[in-house]
Scaffold this motif. Sequence first.
Motif, PDB file in Angstrom:
ATOM      1  N   PRO A  14      -4.138  -0.237 -12.976  1.00 31.15           N
ATOM      2  CA  PRO A  14      -3.590  -1.281 -12.120  1.00 31.15           C
ATOM      3  C   PRO A  14      -3.299  -2.546 -12.912  1.00 31.15           C
ATOM      4  CG  PRO A  14      -5.973  -1.235 -11.892  1.00 31.15           C
ATOM      5  CD  PRO A  14      -5.593  -0.135 -12.869  1.00 31.15           C
ATOM      6  N   ASP A  48       0.548  -1.192  -5.833  1.00 37.58           N
ATOM      7  CA  ASP A  48      -0.887  -1.421  -5.677  1.00 37.58           C
ATOM      8  C   ASP A  48      -1.009  -2.561  -4.666  1.00 37.58           C
ATOM      9  OD1 ASP A  48      -3.582  -2.341  -5.949  1.00 37.58           O
ATOM     10  OD2 ASP A  48      -3.679  -1.401  -7.917  1.00 37.58           O
ATOM     11  N   LYS A  83      -9.933  -1.322  -5.446  1.00 40.99           N
ATOM     12  CA  LYS A  83      -9.418  -0.122  -6.113  1.00 40.99           C
ATOM     13  C   LYS A  83      -9.964   1.167  -5.500  1.00 40.99           C
ATOM     14  CE  LYS A  83      -6.962  -2.840  -8.256  1.00 40.99           C
ATOM     15  NZ  LYS A  83      -5.803  -3.246  -7.491  1.00 40.99           N
TER      16      LYS A  83
END
Length: 138
Positions: A10, A75, A80
């Motif tokens: 990410p 994202d 996460k």
Amino acid sequence: MGDRLVGYVPGAYDMFHIGHLNILRKAREQCDYLIAGVVTDEVAEAAKGKRPAVPYEERLEVVASIRFVDEAVMDWSSDKYLMWEQLRFDVLFKGDDWKGTPKGDRLEAGLGAVGVRVVYFPYTAHTSSTSLRQLIGA
């Protein structure tokens, strides 16, 4: 994804630079399939206090064009674990500026609970989007 080792990286990837390329290259060397998560403008602003200089759609297109990246996705969350629920990756790659920090510890604990490893790579301190912004006065 079968027996393939799926990696996830990410990032904001704002003003794409050699540090971004290095982490993507190193991550791809350690997995069979690499997904790059490009954070939205809103997620980036919440994390860094300012919107990226390059809009989300352009950052996504740049990252998707890098040969080390098998797939580039939005994202949409700073959590996460939520991204793992969507993508089911096996290993998450981050810059080592997160290692040993409260946010890094939370990341490792949350993902470790579902069997995801967190691998840190050396942060390219001499080149960052923040330093580039300062240089050009953005």
